[in-house]
Design a protein around this motif. Structure first.
Motif, PDB file in Angstrom:
ATOM      1  N   VAL A  79      22.654 -52.327  -2.391  1.00 54.23           N
ATOM      2  CA  VAL A  79      23.263 -51.327  -3.294  1.00 54.23           C
ATOM      3  C   VAL A  79      22.191 -50.608  -4.101  1.00 54.23           C
ATOM      4  O   VAL A  79      22.218 -49.371  -4.253  1.00 54.23           O
ATOM      5  CB  VAL A  79      24.283 -52.021  -4.222  1.00 54.23           C
ATOM      6  N   ILE A  80      21.224 -51.361  -4.615  1.00 50.13           N
ATOM      7  CA  ILE A  80      20.158 -50.757  -5.425  1.00 50.13           C
ATOM      8  C   ILE A  80      19.332 -49.784  -4.582  1.00 50.13           C
ATOM      9  O   ILE A  80      18.944 -48.701  -5.047  1.00 50.13           O
ATOM     10  CB  ILE A  80      19.258 -51.863  -6.021  1.00 50.13           C
ATOM     11  N   GLU A  81      19.052 -50.184  -3.364  1.00 49.12           N
ATOM     12  CA  GLU A  81      18.268 -49.323  -2.482  1.00 49.12           C
ATOM     13  C   GLU A  81      18.942 -47.964  -2.257  1.00 49.12           C
ATOM     14  O   GLU A  81      18.269 -46.937  -2.146  1.00 49.12           O
ATOM     15  CB  GLU A  81      18.054 -50.039  -1.142  1.00 49.12           C
ATOM     16  N   LYS A  82      20.280 -47.957  -2.211  1.00 48.07           N
ATOM     17  CA  LYS A  82      21.010 -46.701  -2.030  1.00 48.07           C
ATOM     18  C   LYS A  82      21.062 -45.865  -3.308  1.00 48.07           C
ATOM     19  O   LYS A  82      21.281 -44.655  -3.258  1.00 48.07           O
ATOM     20  CB  LYS A  82      22.429 -46.998  -1.546  1.00 48.07           C
ATOM     21  N   MET A  83      20.843 -46.509  -4.448  1.00 47.79           N
ATOM     22  CA  MET A  83      20.847 -45.788  -5.728  1.00 47.79           C
ATOM     23  C   MET A  83      19.492 -45.150  -6.049  1.00 47.79           C
ATOM     24  O   MET A  83      19.424 -44.191  -6.828  1.00 47.79           O
ATOM     25  CB  MET A  83      21.215 -46.746  -6.869  1.00 47.79           C
ATOM     26  N   LEU A  84      18.436 -45.684  -5.461  1.00 45.59           N
ATOM     27  CA  LEU A  84      17.095 -45.192  -5.796  1.00 45.59           C
ATOM     28  C   LEU A  84      16.899 -43.698  -5.492  1.00 45.59           C
ATOM     29  O   LEU A  84      16.250 -42.992  -6.285  1.00 45.59           O
ATOM     30  CB  LEU A  84      16.035 -46.024  -5.063  1.00 45.59           C
ATOM     31  N   PRO A  85      17.406 -43.167  -4.380  1.00 45.77           N
ATOM     32  CA  PRO A  85      17.255 -41.717  -4.166  1.00 45.77           C
ATOM     33  C   PRO A  85      17.897 -40.868  -5.274  1.00 45.77           C
ATOM     34  O   PRO A  85      17.423 -39.755  -5.544  1.00 45.77           O
ATOM     35  CB  PRO A  85      17.961 -41.484  -2.820  1.00 45.77           C
ATOM     36  N   VAL A  86      18.960 -41.373  -5.910  1.00 49.65           N
ATOM     37  CA  VAL A  86      19.589 -40.647  -7.013  1.00 49.65           C
ATOM     38  C   VAL A  86      18.614 -40.551  -8.190  1.00 49.65           C
ATOM     39  O   VAL A  86      18.469 -39.492  -8.817  1.00 49.65           O
ATOM     40  CB  VAL A  86      20.897 -41.339  -7.444  1.00 49.65           C
ATOM     41  N   ILE A  87      17.916 -41.670  -8.465  1.00 48.98           N
ATOM     42  CA  ILE A  87      16.911 -41.658  -9.539  1.00 48.98           C
ATOM     43  C   ILE A  87      15.782 -40.695  -9.182  1.00 48.98           C
ATOM     44  O   ILE A  87      15.291 -39.940 -10.042  1.00 48.98           O
ATOM     45  CB  ILE A  87      16.359 -43.079  -9.762  1.00 48.98           C
ATOM     46  N   ASP A  88      15.360 -40.727  -7.917  1.00 46.60           N
ATOM     47  CA  ASP A  88      14.298 -39.813  -7.480  1.00 46.60           C
ATOM     48  C   ASP A  88      14.695 -38.348  -7.723  1.00 46.60           C
ATOM     49  O   ASP A  88      13.879 -37.544  -8.205  1.00 46.60           O
ATOM     50  CB  ASP A  88      13.982 -40.015  -5.990  1.00 46.60           C
ATOM     51  N   ASN A  89      15.911 -38.005  -7.384  1.00 46.36           N
ATOM     52  CA  ASN A  89      16.373 -36.616  -7.571  1.00 46.36           C
ATOM     53  C   ASN A  89      16.463 -36.241  -9.041  1.00 46.36           C
ATOM     54  O   ASN A  89      16.147 -35.103  -9.429  1.00 46.36           O
ATOM     55  CB  ASN A  89      17.731 -36.412  -6.895  1.00 46.36           C
ATOM     56  N   PHE A  90      16.901 -37.166  -9.875  1.00 46.37           N
ATOM     57  CA  PHE A  90      16.898 -36.908 -11.320  1.00 46.37           C
ATOM     58  C   PHE A  90      15.484 -36.598 -11.804  1.00 46.37           C
ATOM     59  O   PHE A  90      15.242 -35.631 -12.542  1.00 46.37           O
ATOM     60  CB  PHE A  90      17.451 -38.121 -12.077  1.00 46.37           C
ATOM     61  N   GLU A  91      14.527 -37.440 -11.402  1.00 46.87           N
ATOM     62  CA  GLU A  91      13.148 -37.276 -11.868  1.00 46.87           C
ATOM     63  C   GLU A  91      12.536 -35.965 -11.343  1.00 46.87           C
ATOM     64  O   GLU A  91      11.818 -35.265 -12.089  1.00 46.87           O
ATOM     65  CB  GLU A  91      12.306 -38.472 -11.427  1.00 46.87           C
ATOM     66  N   ARG A  92      12.812 -35.622 -10.092  1.00 47.08           N
ATOM     67  CA  ARG A  92      12.289 -34.361  -9.539  1.00 47.08           C
ATOM     68  C   ARG A  92      12.887 -33.149 -10.262  1.00 47.08           C
ATOM     69  O   ARG A  92      12.184 -32.176 -10.578  1.00 47.08           O
ATOM     70  CB  ARG A  92      12.601 -34.266  -8.048  1.00 47.08           C
ATOM     71  N   GLY A  93      14.206 -33.225 -10.478  1.00 46.01           N
ATOM     72  CA  GLY A  93      14.859 -32.100 -11.157  1.00 46.01           C
ATOM     73  C   GLY A  93      14.368 -31.924 -12.583  1.00 46.01           C
ATOM     74  O   GLY A  93      14.078 -30.796 -13.024  1.00 46.01           O
ATOM     75  N   LEU A  94      14.229 -33.019 -13.335  1.00 57.59           N
ATOM     76  CA  LEU A  94      13.762 -32.923 -14.725  1.00 57.59           C
ATOM     77  C   LEU A  94      12.296 -32.513 -14.799  1.00 57.59           C
ATOM     78  O   LEU A  94      11.864 -31.857 -15.767  1.00 57.59           O
ATOM     79  CB  LEU A  94      13.966 -34.276 -15.427  1.00 57.59           C
ATOM     80  N   ALA A  95      11.525 -32.886 -13.775  1.00 59.63           N
ATOM     81  CA  ALA A  95      10.094 -32.535 -13.783  1.00 59.63           C
ATOM     82  C   ALA A  95       9.871 -31.040 -13.587  1.00 59.63           C
ATOM     83  O   ALA A  95       8.826 -30.505 -13.982  1.00 59.63           O
ATOM     84  CB  ALA A  95       9.362 -33.320 -12.700  1.00 59.63           C
ATOM     85  N   THR A  96      10.820 -30.348 -12.967  1.00 64.65           N
ATOM     86  CA  THR A  96      10.647 -28.907 -12.709  1.00 64.65           C
ATOM     87  C   THR A  96      11.032 -28.033 -13.917  1.00 64.65           C
ATOM     88  O   THR A  96      10.787 -26.828 -13.903  1.00 64.65           O
ATOM     89  CB  THR A  96      11.513 -28.475 -11.518  1.00 64.65           C
TER      90      THR A  96
END
Length: 204
Positions: free
Chosen positions: A102-119
Motif C-alpha cells: 500500500v505504501i509503495e502505491k502511495m509514494l508516487p502521489v508524494i512525488d507528484n506533490f513535491e514536483r508540483g510544489l517545487a515548480t
C-alpha cells in the motif's frame, strides 16, 4: 523270676502313657497357640500374596496410562505452542507485505506533490490554493510517518547499496569518494525494511 517279669511290664506301659497323651488329654497352651498361629499364617499367606499381587498389577496399569496421557498432553501443548508462534509470525509477515504494498502505491502521489510544489514561484506559493496543497502534502507525509514510513537520507552521505540505487556517476572534487552527489528520486523505508531505494548520482 516270674515276679521280675511281671513288674517290668507295667513300667513300660507307664512310659508309653507319659510319651503319648491320650485323646482326651489337653495340650500345653503355648504349643496349642504356636500351632494355631502357624496354621493361620499358612491359610492367610496365599490370599495375601494374591491380593497384593493383583493390586500391584492394577496400580502399574494406571501409572502407565497416566504417563501415556501426560506424554500425549505435553506433545499436544508443544505442537499448539509451535503452531501459535508460527501463525503469529506468518500474520506479522503478511501484514508487513500488505503495508509495504500500500505504501509503495502511495509514494508516487508524494512525488507528484513535491514536483508540483517545487515548480511554484515565490509569488505563487503565497496563493491560497498553493498553500492549501502544501498543507495537504504535509499532512499526508505526517500520516505516513506515524505509520512508520520515513525518507532515506541520501545527498551528502556515503553511498550504501542497501538503501541507494546509483543510476549516474560524476567526477566532482567537491565531494569525497563514493559519496551521493544528488538525489534524483527520494527513497523510503517502512520500519526496518526498504520500500523504495533512493535513486542517486554518485560522485568519484
Amino acid at each position: 523270676m516270674a515276679e521280675e517279669t511281671k513288674n517290668t511290664k507295667p513300667a513300660d506301659e507307664e512310659i508309653e502313657k507319659t510319651a503319648e497323651p491320650t485323646a482326651g488329654e489337653e495340650k500345653h497352651p503355648e504349643t496349642e497357640k504356636a500351632e494355631s498361629d502357624t496354621a493361620a499364617a499358612k491359610e492367610e499367606q496365599p490370599e495375601k500374596k494374591g491380593f497384593f499381587g493383583k493390586k500391584k498389577e492394577k496400580k502399574d496399569k494406571k501409572d502407565e496410562q497416566i504417563e501415556e496421557l501426560t506424554d500425549r498432553l505435553k506433545r499436544q501443548m508443544a505442537e499448539f505452542d509451535n503452531f501459535r508462534k508460527r501463525t503469529e509470525k506468518e500474520k506479522a509477515a503478511m501484514f508487513e507485505v500488505g503495508a509495504k504494498s500500500v505504501i509503495e502505491k502511495m509514494l508516487p502521489v508524494i512525488d507528484n506533490f513535491e514536483r508540483g510544489l517545487a515548480t511554484l514561484s515565490d509569488e505563487e506559493k503565497e496563493q491560497p490554493f498553493a498553500q492549501g496543497m502544501d498543507k495537504i502534502y504535509k499532512q499526508f507525509v505526517a500520516s505516513l510517518e506515524e505509520l512508520g514510513v520515513k525518507a532515506i537520507e541520501a545527498e551528502g552521505n556515503e553511498f550504501d547499496p542497501n538503501f541507494h540505487n546509483a543510476v549516474m556517476h560524476v567526477e566532482d572534487e567537491q565531494y569525497g569518494e563514493n559519496v551521493v552527489a544528488e538525489e534524483l528520486q527520494k527513497g523510503y523505508m517502512y520500519r526496518d525494511s526498504v520500500v523504495r531505494h533512493s535513486m542517486v548520482k554518485v560522485a568519484n
